[in-house]
Design a protein around this motif. Structure first.
Motif, short mmCIF file in Angstrom:
data_model
loop_
_atom_site.label_atom_id
_atom_site.label_comp_id
_atom_site.label_asym_id
_atom_site.label_seq_id
_atom_site.Cartn_x
_atom_site.Cartn_y
_atom_site.Cartn_z
N LYS A 1 4.48 -8.63 -11.35
CA LYS A 1 3.88 -8.06 -10.14
C LYS A 1 4.98 -7.79 -9.11
O LYS A 1 5.69 -8.72 -8.72
CB LYS A 1 2.83 -9.01 -9.59
CG LYS A 1 2.05 -8.48 -8.39
CD LYS A 1 1.00 -9.49 -7.99
CE LYS A 1 0.35 -9.13 -6.67
NZ LYS A 1 -0.47 -7.91 -6.77
N LEU B 1 6.21 -4.95 -2.62
CA LEU B 1 6.33 -3.59 -2.10
C LEU B 1 6.83 -3.62 -0.66
O LEU B 1 6.26 -4.32 0.18
CB LEU B 1 4.99 -2.86 -2.18
CG LEU B 1 4.35 -2.76 -3.57
CD1 LEU B 1 2.98 -2.09 -3.48
CD2 LEU B 1 5.23 -2.01 -4.53
N ILE C 1 0.72 1.96 -2.79
CA ILE C 1 0.27 0.56 -2.85
C ILE C 1 -0.77 0.40 -3.95
O ILE C 1 -0.73 -0.55 -4.74
CB ILE C 1 -0.26 0.10 -1.49
CG1 ILE C 1 0.87 0.01 -0.47
CG2 ILE C 1 -0.97 -1.24 -1.60
CD1 ILE C 1 0.42 -0.26 0.95
N ASP C 2 -1.73 1.33 -4.00
CA ASP C 2 -2.76 1.30 -5.04
C ASP C 2 -2.15 1.40 -6.44
O ASP C 2 -2.61 0.76 -7.38
CB ASP C 2 -3.75 2.45 -4.83
CG ASP C 2 -5.08 1.95 -4.31
OD1 ASP C 2 -5.18 0.75 -4.00
OD2 ASP C 2 -6.02 2.75 -4.20
N ARG D 1 0.53 -2.01 -7.06
CA ARG D 1 0.25 -3.38 -6.59
C ARG D 1 -0.03 -4.36 -7.73
O ARG D 1 0.25 -5.56 -7.60
CB ARG D 1 -0.92 -3.37 -5.61
CG ARG D 1 -2.26 -3.05 -6.23
CD ARG D 1 -3.36 -2.95 -5.19
NE ARG D 1 -3.49 -4.19 -4.45
CZ ARG D 1 -4.28 -4.34 -3.40
NH1 ARG D 1 -4.98 -3.31 -2.96
NH2 ARG D 1 -4.38 -5.50 -2.80
N THR E 1 -4.65 -8.80 -8.64
CA THR E 1 -4.79 -9.70 -7.49
C THR E 1 -4.65 -11.14 -7.98
O THR E 1 -5.33 -11.55 -8.92
CB THR E 1 -6.15 -9.50 -6.82
OG1 THR E 1 -6.28 -8.12 -6.45
CG2 THR E 1 -6.28 -10.36 -5.58
#
Length: 304
Positions: free
Chosen positions: A138, A141, A162-163, A166, A169
């Motif tokens: 991961k 950014l 970002i989308d 990323r 989660t």
């Protein structure tokens, strides 16, 4: 037309349909990387390197697809529904727009917004002879430049990037897992994308000394065309279900120092019914009991 719903016949088909059902917490967004009908070597290498960065949440289409996303989006929507991808990166090359990339995202399997970028300089992963991060890392950014906050098109591009990068989660973060940085800089009408590997060095104290080592890929991009969603559609795409909204807590307040205070509402307490420790001195006498029972005389004990 009448569509009839058919129940899945196998457990595998049932799991496949359950995975695509609407959820309160969405799955990690997948991206599809598509080559245009006239993609050159540079565009092909860019798609391969971004696929290596994005894995395992990406699908790379190796065959060329003759389509123009800004003119006809039906093929992109078909591929999105087929591969269950809400992000896409389309690469093409022609005389008018050389080394062209179109990055975009979907909403309900329809194109929400997309931005066309031109590749002016590219350094591949294989050209930088350094150790690479493992697959599925991961990234962190970082965005530098006032244009990402001032200009609406750059602000939407920042949201798109970002989308796209990323990843999943995560509830917790481990210090040793912070080993990959993607840095985007907006300056002089260009967007510079750089990727670094984080090296944790000894510093003589508890906190390590951090060094950045360029890893690749490296891109110098320029913005060309944009297709942005309307404000109403963009607001609709950001809407959250009621189950994710935090419930309001009544009678709770905070002071300037961050201390939480709670107010409790209680009925008036009857102290005569309060349970106390059983002791001889606290026992009620026969006269007190008769007074509470309405004046009835206590029963006499039978004589032997």
């Amino acid at each position: 037309l009448i569509y009839c719903y058919r129940k899945p016949k196998t457990k595998r088909a049932k799991r496949f349909l359950e995975k695509r059902e609407p959820k309160l917490n969405e799955n990690t967004k997948n991206a599809m990387l598509i080559k245009g009908g006239n993609a050159n070597l540079t565009v092909t290498e860019v798609l391969k390197d971004i696929y290596a960065v994005k894995k395992p949440f990406a699908v790379l289409y190796k065959r060329k697809n003759i389509t123009r996303p800004f003119e006809d989006q039906t093929s992109l929507e078909f591929f999105s529904k087929k591969s269950d991808c809400s992000l896409f990166l389309f690469g093409s090359h022609n005389k008018k727009r050389p080394n062209n990339l179109i990055i975009g995202r979907m909403f309900d399997y329809h194109v929400l917004d997309m931005i066309e970028l031109g590749v002016e300089k590219f350094v591949a992963l294989k050209d930088i002879k350094n150790s690479k991060c493992p697959e599925g890392t991961k990234p962190m950014l970082i965005f530098a430049g006032d244009m990402f906050d001032v200009n609406e098109e750059y602000r939407r591009l920042k949201s798109l990037l970002i989308d796209f990068f990323r990843g999943p989660t995560v509830p917790n973060i481990r210090l040793a897992g912070l080993e990959y940085v993607l840095h985007f800089t907006a300056a002089d009408g260009k967007i510079y994308m750089r990727s670094y590997k984080v090296l944790l060095k000894k510093s003589g104290c508890k906190i390590p000394r951090i060094e950045l080592e360029e890893m690749g890929p490296s891109l110098d991009l320029v913005m060309r065309r944009t297709h942005l969603a309307s404000d109403d559609l963009y607001k609709l795409s950001l809407k959250q279900p009621k189950g994710l909204k935090p419930k309001k807590k009544k009678n709770i307040s905070h002071d300037v120092f961050g201390t939480t205070y709670g107010r409790i509402h209680m009925q008036k307490q009857d102290l005569s019914k309060l349970q106390t420790r059983k002791m001889k001195g606290l026992k009620k006498r026969p006269a007190e009991k008769s007074a509470q029972d309405g004046g009835a005389a206590p029963k006499k004990s039978k004589s032997a």
